[in-house]
Every structure is written in structure tokens, then in C-alpha cells.
Design a protein around this motif. Structure first.
Motif, mmCIF file in Angstrom:
data_model
loop_
_atom_site.group_PDB
_atom_site.id
_atom_site.type_symbol
_atom_site.label_atom_id
_atom_site.label_comp_id
_atom_site.label_asym_id
_atom_site.label_seq_id
_atom_site.Cartn_x
_atom_site.Cartn_y
_atom_site.Cartn_z
ATOM 1 N N LYS A 102 12.729 24.007 96.012
ATOM 2 C CA LYS A 102 13.281 23.756 94.569
ATOM 3 C C LYS A 102 14.231 24.802 94.358
ATOM 4 O O LYS A 102 15.295 24.272 93.622
ATOM 5 C CB LYS A 102 12.208 23.663 93.502
ATOM 6 C CG LYS A 102 11.005 22.460 94.044
ATOM 7 C CD LYS A 102 10.056 22.584 93.102
ATOM 8 C CE LYS A 102 9.002 21.591 93.538
ATOM 9 N NZ LYS A 102 7.634 21.538 92.611
ATOM 10 N N ILE A 103 14.012 25.890 94.557
ATOM 11 C CA ILE A 103 15.161 26.965 94.156
ATOM 12 C C ILE A 103 16.436 26.726 94.797
ATOM 13 O O ILE A 103 17.573 26.742 94.398
ATOM 14 C CB ILE A 103 14.430 28.467 94.566
ATOM 15 C CG1 ILE A 103 13.396 28.626 93.623
ATOM 16 C CG2 ILE A 103 15.465 29.280 94.367
ATOM 17 C CD1 ILE A 103 12.679 29.953 93.903
ATOM 18 N N ALA A 104 16.302 26.394 96.096
ATOM 19 C CA ALA A 104 17.623 26.072 96.800
ATOM 20 C C ALA A 104 18.390 24.960 96.547
ATOM 21 O O ALA A 104 19.741 25.011 96.385
ATOM 22 C CB ALA A 104 17.282 25.918 98.349
ATOM 23 N N ALA A 105 17.605 24.179 96.137
ATOM 24 C CA ALA A 105 18.225 22.764 95.586
ATOM 25 C C ALA A 105 18.902 22.974 94.121
ATOM 26 O O ALA A 105 20.058 22.518 93.739
ATOM 27 C CB ALA A 105 17.155 21.615 95.420
ATOM 28 N N THR A 106 18.064 23.729 93.137
ATOM 29 C CA THR A 106 18.817 24.284 92.166
ATOM 30 C C THR A 106 19.973 25.040 92.275
ATOM 31 O O THR A 106 21.038 24.830 91.499
ATOM 32 C CB THR A 106 17.636 25.106 91.313
ATOM 33 O OG1 THR A 106 16.656 24.403 90.897
ATOM 34 C CG2 THR A 106 18.450 25.629 89.666
ATOM 35 N N ILE A 107 19.929 25.916 93.325
ATOM 36 C CA ILE A 107 21.151 26.658 93.420
ATOM 37 C C ILE A 107 22.482 26.098 94.053
ATOM 38 O O ILE A 107 23.449 26.055 93.426
ATOM 39 C CB ILE A 107 20.992 28.044 94.638
ATOM 40 C CG1 ILE A 107 19.890 28.946 93.886
ATOM 41 C CG2 ILE A 107 22.100 28.733 94.956
ATOM 42 C CD1 ILE A 107 19.573 30.023 94.610
ATOM 43 N N VAL A 108 22.157 25.128 94.922
ATOM 44 C CA VAL A 108 23.270 24.245 95.417
ATOM 45 C C VAL A 108 23.658 23.324 94.271
ATOM 46 O O VAL A 108 25.063 23.163 94.076
ATOM 47 C CB VAL A 108 22.523 23.453 96.836
ATOM 48 C CG1 VAL A 108 23.552 22.332 97.020
ATOM 49 C CG2 VAL A 108 22.482 24.377 97.774
ATOM 50 N N GLY A 109 22.889 22.782 93.526
ATOM 51 C CA GLY A 109 23.209 21.797 92.355
ATOM 52 C C GLY A 109 24.175 22.696 91.248
ATOM 53 O O GLY A 109 25.095 22.048 91.000
ATOM 54 N N GLY A 110 23.684 23.922 90.779
ATOM 55 C CA GLY A 110 24.540 24.685 90.177
ATOM 56 C C GLY A 110 25.865 25.321 90.596
ATOM 57 O O GLY A 110 26.834 24.932 89.843
ATOM 58 N N THR A 111 25.985 25.463 91.820
ATOM 59 C CA THR A 111 27.076 25.514 92.668
ATOM 60 C C THR A 111 28.205 24.562 92.464
ATOM 61 O O THR A 111 29.343 24.607 92.212
ATOM 62 C CB THR A 111 27.083 26.143 93.975
ATOM 63 O OG1 THR A 111 25.884 27.104 94.073
ATOM 64 C CG2 THR A 111 28.098 26.563 94.818
ATOM 65 N N VAL A 112 27.701 23.375 92.959
ATOM 66 C CA VAL A 112 28.398 22.114 92.633
ATOM 67 C C VAL A 112 29.133 21.797 91.287
ATOM 68 O O VAL A 112 30.314 21.447 90.982
ATOM 69 C CB VAL A 112 27.652 20.840 93.304
ATOM 70 C CG1 VAL A 112 28.456 19.413 93.114
ATOM 71 C CG2 VAL A 112 27.499 21.142 95.014
#
Length: 172
Positions: A92-102
Motif C-alpha cells: 500500500k505504501i509503495a502504491a501510494t508513492i508511485v501514484g504520488g510520483t505519477v
């Protein structure tokens, strides 16, 4: 505010809402149905941009053929809720970081774009019509068009050869 602008805002709201529902929906079949709605609303945007051919192709190819394939695969897999593995906090943390970066990258690209204002002297009303698209495709891009058709033909023949296997015959 004229009707085209209000229709644009309505379509934009519906597009964003259905796209969010694709991601948020827990049932994969509901996700596919929301994706079909997203494709239809995008076709409405194409019509507003005077690109009727793109709207028709979007509905026929994506909302038609590709979504039938998605539904077939989802129903073929027969996914059940009890078989789905739980997502860890790291995921969940990795998905949040990737979504925020995009989001940051897309927002930065949006800020750098320069949109020219409407100029009636240089506006071409035939830009998205089928006739002008056909002239450009068969005049300026004839060689890439023919190469793509040959590539698709070779891919179809290869798929038939790989799919048709005689008893006792080795696969390629």
C-alpha cells in the motif's frame, strides 16, 4: 455559458467519476463496466473536438472488442474474494508513492504546456474528418500503413500456425 461548454463539463465530470470507479470498484466486472462508460464519455469528447472517426473507432474497438475480451478473461478466471490475498502495508505504501510520483510528473508536465488561444483565421474545420484523415493516411503515410498491414498479416498467420498443432507434430 453555451451548451457545448456545459456538455464538456458534464462529460469531464462523468469521465473522471467513471475512471475513479474503475480503480475503486472491488468487483472486476463492475470495473470493466465503468471502463466501458469511460470509453463512451471519451468518445463524447472526441465528438466535441470534431473527430467523429476517432469517436467511432474508440467505441467499436475499445468499448466493443477489447471490453468483450476483458469480460471474457475475468469470467474465465472466475476470481473469488476468498482466494484474493491480503495486501501488505508495504504494498500500500509503495502504491501510494508511485501514484504520488505519477501525479507530480503529470502536474509538472501540465504546468509546462502552452495552449494557444483559438484563432478563427487558422482554424480548419476538416481536421478530424474521415476524408482528410484518409487523404493524409494514403498520401503521406502510405508506406508505414502498408508495413503495419503486412505485420498484422504475418502475426495472424503465425498465430494460426502456432494454434494449429497436429497429433505427434512438434510445436515451433
Amino acid at each position: 455559458m453555451n451548451s457545448a461548454v456545459s456538455f464538456f463539463y458534464f462529460l469531464s465530470f462523468l469521465t473522471i467519476l467513471s475512471a475513479v470507479m474503475v480503480v475503486v470498484s472491488r468487483n472486476p466486472i463492475h470495473s470493466v463496466l465503468y471502463l466501458i462508460l469511460t470509453f463512451f464519455t471519451l468518445s463524447g469528447h472526441y465528438i466535441l473536438l470534431n473527430a467523429q472517426f476517432l469517436a467511432a473507432v474508440n467505441i467499436i474497438v475499445y468499448a466493443g472488442a477489447i471490453m468483450v475480451l476483458f469480460l471474457f478473461v475475468i469470467m474465465f478466471l472466475n476470481m473469488k474474494q476468498d482466494q484474493e490475498e491480503a495486501k501488505t502495508n508495504l504494498t500500500k505504501i509503495a502504491a501510494t508513492i508511485v501514484g504520488g510520483t505519477v501525479f507530480v510528473i503529470l502536474f509538472g508536465a501540465y504546468r509546462k504546456t502552452a495552449i494557444e488561444p483559438f484563432n478563427p483565421q487558422t482554424y480548419d474545420s476538416q481536421i478530424g474528418m474521415i476524408e482528410s484523415l484518409g487523404h493524409m493516411l494514403f498520401r503521406d503515410y502510405l508506406l508505414p500503413f502498408e508495413l503495419a498491414s503486412i505485420l498484422l498479416l504475418v502475426a495472424m498467420v503465425g498465430a494460426v500456425l502456432l494454434g494449429k498443432r497436429e497429433i505427434g507434430e512438434r510445436h515451433f
